[in-house]
Design an enzyme around this catalytic site. Structure first.
Site, PDB file in Angstrom:
ATOM      1  N   GLU A   1       2.817 -10.140   2.584  1.00 44.82           N
ATOM      2  CA  GLU A   1       1.663 -10.976   2.259  1.00 44.82           C
ATOM      3  C   GLU A   1       1.466 -11.125   0.758  1.00 44.82           C
ATOM      4  O   GLU A   1       1.778 -10.225  -0.021  1.00 44.82           O
ATOM      5  CB  GLU A   1       0.385 -10.366   2.846  1.00 44.82           C
ATOM      6  CG  GLU A   1       0.360 -10.280   4.362  1.00 44.82           C
ATOM      7  CD  GLU A   1      -0.932  -9.680   4.898  1.00 44.82           C
ATOM      8  OE1 GLU A   1      -1.071  -9.628   6.129  1.00 44.82           O
ATOM      9  OE2 GLU A   1      -1.794  -9.263   4.085  1.00 44.82           O
TER      10      GLU A   1
ATOM     11  N   TYR B   1       9.065  -1.877  13.470  1.00 44.96           N
ATOM     12  CA  TYR B   1      10.501  -2.010  13.204  1.00 44.96           C
ATOM     13  C   TYR B   1      11.306  -2.015  14.504  1.00 44.96           C
ATOM     14  O   TYR B   1      12.407  -2.560  14.564  1.00 44.96           O
ATOM     15  CB  TYR B   1      10.969  -0.888  12.272  1.00 44.96           C
ATOM     16  CG  TYR B   1      10.425  -1.036  10.866  1.00 44.96           C
ATOM     17  CD1 TYR B   1      10.851  -2.083  10.060  1.00 44.96           C
ATOM     18  CD2 TYR B   1       9.484  -0.150  10.361  1.00 44.96           C
ATOM     19  CE1 TYR B   1      10.352  -2.241   8.771  1.00 44.96           C
ATOM     20  CE2 TYR B   1       8.985  -0.292   9.071  1.00 44.96           C
ATOM     21  CZ  TYR B   1       9.421  -1.342   8.278  1.00 44.96           C
ATOM     22  OH  TYR B   1       8.922  -1.493   7.009  1.00 44.96           O
TER      23      TYR B   1
ATOM     24  N   GLN C   1      10.086   6.861  -1.943  1.00 43.66           N
ATOM     25  CA  GLN C   1       9.682   5.695  -2.709  1.00 43.66           C
ATOM     26  C   GLN C   1       8.840   6.053  -3.928  1.00 43.66           C
ATOM     27  O   GLN C   1       8.449   5.163  -4.687  1.00 43.66           O
ATOM     28  CB  GLN C   1       8.907   4.734  -1.799  1.00 43.66           C
ATOM     29  CG  GLN C   1       9.729   4.194  -0.643  1.00 43.66           C
ATOM     30  CD  GLN C   1       8.900   3.396   0.349  1.00 43.66           C
ATOM     31  OE1 GLN C   1       7.723   3.121   0.140  1.00 43.66           O
ATOM     32  NE2 GLN C   1       9.517   3.008   1.455  1.00 43.66           N
TER      33      GLN C   1
ATOM     34  N   HIS D   1       5.334   4.562   0.652  1.00 47.89           N
ATOM     35  CA  HIS D   1       4.167   3.727   0.334  1.00 47.89           C
ATOM     36  C   HIS D   1       3.226   4.354  -0.699  1.00 47.89           C
ATOM     37  O   HIS D   1       2.023   4.473  -0.483  1.00 47.89           O
ATOM     38  CB  HIS D   1       3.399   3.396   1.616  1.00 47.89           C
ATOM     39  CG  HIS D   1       4.225   2.695   2.644  1.00 47.89           C
ATOM     40  ND1 HIS D   1       3.737   2.349   3.891  1.00 47.89           N
ATOM     41  CD2 HIS D   1       5.509   2.270   2.644  1.00 47.89           C
ATOM     42  CE1 HIS D   1       4.683   1.754   4.590  1.00 47.89           C
ATOM     43  NE2 HIS D   1       5.777   1.705   3.848  1.00 47.89           N
TER      44      HIS D   1
ATOM     45  N   TYR E   1      -8.506  -6.496   4.138  1.00 51.61           N
ATOM     46  CA  TYR E   1      -7.336  -7.341   4.346  1.00 51.61           C
ATOM     47  C   TYR E   1      -6.613  -7.034   5.656  1.00 51.61           C
ATOM     48  O   TYR E   1      -5.534  -7.573   5.904  1.00 51.61           O
ATOM     49  CB  TYR E   1      -6.424  -7.258   3.120  1.00 51.61           C
ATOM     50  CG  TYR E   1      -7.085  -7.924   1.939  1.00 51.61           C
ATOM     51  CD1 TYR E   1      -6.840  -9.250   1.634  1.00 51.61           C
ATOM     52  CD2 TYR E   1      -8.048  -7.252   1.196  1.00 51.61           C
ATOM     53  CE1 TYR E   1      -7.501  -9.888   0.593  1.00 51.61           C
ATOM     54  CE2 TYR E   1      -8.716  -7.873   0.154  1.00 51.61           C
ATOM     55  CZ  TYR E   1      -8.443  -9.192  -0.144  1.00 51.61           C
ATOM     56  OH  TYR E   1      -9.123  -9.827  -1.158  1.00 51.61           O
TER      57      TYR E   1
END
Length: 368
Positions: free
Chosen positions: A238, A259, A80, A144, A248
């Protein structure tokens, strides 16, 4: 600022629009052949600057001609990660500073981590390159990296770094990079009022923690607050309003599951932790977000539009103060949306991974 007027390459049929919007808008493909666009900004002459996850940056002029930018930092294209977001300094017309996020191998450890750089564009080359932040330690994980960039109205620089796939160590520890929103000055200095600036063992640049993988960031046009959205696991994407020093909850709190379907979170809400402004279950895999301020879309002004990678949609979010009161799908089958920008011409531009860059045009408007 001169508005960009790229040639229309494809005029879409309206079958990809939600039924309620079919009579109101058309979709125009303005950049067709571009690989994995991730960030886009406009230069003062109207040219569009686009970053691609593969490590390339392109300048696209009013005739649609693409020119590769030289001097791009060495990027680790890994899962990613790659060359990610682009942002202009709020006073770009005076100082020429551009800000970019990318996966960098510099620093300790194998693999890479997210870096934030500023640079100037001279002709078709990046110059005066300065790394403002480099997360450590590197990791071989391809997951990520984040990473979005935004300025607030006071000129502070915010950026996101995802948890890098290490949810049990990074997001809840203010002394470890990853799973955080960061705040710096435009020069890369730590503001003295950052919430962790004086805490022993904490990273001074951290502004909030407990995030998973924020891939959307935008400043609310009225309040000036920074909003982000972030990927949940299976469920639990979110939208969060960022507050100094707030936690958070990831991975202690989540509206999602593993998953595999197994539970991991202790709860969905808890005192002392910030709850999301909105969440999606099932996940939409959000990417890119923009508050609409353009007079071209009077019915959308002040509201939020979010892209979906998973469902290839644009999602309209009705905003009232600091809440999202309703959502609906605006456009379907628009492509895997990576980022959204309101251009200097007032049009909404949508960068997708598979259908190029698209402009949304009201049907009743005469486009030159």
């Amino acid at each position: 600022m001169k508005a960009i007027l790229l040639p229309v390459l494809i005029l879409w049929s309206l079958q990809g629009l939600a039924a309620s919007d079919q009579a109101d808008y058309r979709l125009e493909t303005v950049v067709k052949d571009i690989d994995l666009p991730w960030g886009m900004v406009w230069l003062d002459n109207g040219d569009m600057l686009v970053s691609s996850r593969n490590g390339e940056m392109r300048r696209i002029n009013a005739e649609g001609e693409q020119t590769l930018i030289e001097g791009v930092p060495k990027v680790h294209v890994n899962g990613q990660g790659g060359l990610m977001d682009l942002e202009r300094h709020p006073q770009y017309d005076l100082n020429g500073w551009l800000y970019l996020s990318y996966a960098s191998r510099e620093g300790e450890g194998d693999g890479s981590h997210t870096a934030i750089m500023r640079a100037r564009l001279e002709g078709n080359r990046l110059t005066d390159k300065q790394v403002l932040y480099k997360a450590v330690p590197n990791t071989t994980s391809g997951r990520h990296y984040g990473s979005r960039i935004e300025f607030d109205r006071e000129g502070y620089l915010y950026f996101s770094i995802g948890d890098r796939g290490d949810r049990d160590r990074n997001p809840q520890n203010p002394g470890r990079d990853g799973g955080k929103i960061y705040r710096l000055t435009d020069l890369g200095w730590v503001p003295s009022d950052n919430p962790f600036a004086d805490q022993d063992g904490a990273i001074p640049a951290v502004y909030s923690l407990g995030h998973r993988n924020p891939q959307g960031m935008a400043m609310h046009p009225l309040s000036g607050d920074i909003w982000v959205h972030e990927h949940g696991p299976r469920g639990g994407d979110e939208v969060n309003l960022i507050k100094a020093g707030a936690n958070y909850g990831w991975p202690i709190l989540s509206y999602g599951v593993n998953y595999s379907g197994s539970q991991f979170a202790e709860a969905q809400e808890r005192d002392g932790y910030e709850s999301p402004v909105h969440y999606w279950d099932p996940s939409i895999a959000p990417s890119g977000m923009v508050f609409i301020t353009s007079e071209r879309y009077p019915e959308w002004r002040g509201d939020l539009i979010v892209g979906s990678l998973k469902f290839r949609q644009l999602v309209f979010c009705e905003v009232a103060g600091d809440r999202i009161t309703a959502t609906r799908v605006l456009f379907e089958d628009i492509g895997r949306v990576r980022t959204l920008r309101q251009g200097p011409d007032g049009y909404l531009y949508v960068a997708t991974e598979d259908k190029g860059i698209i402009r949304i045009v009201p049907q009743k408007e005469n486009v030159p």
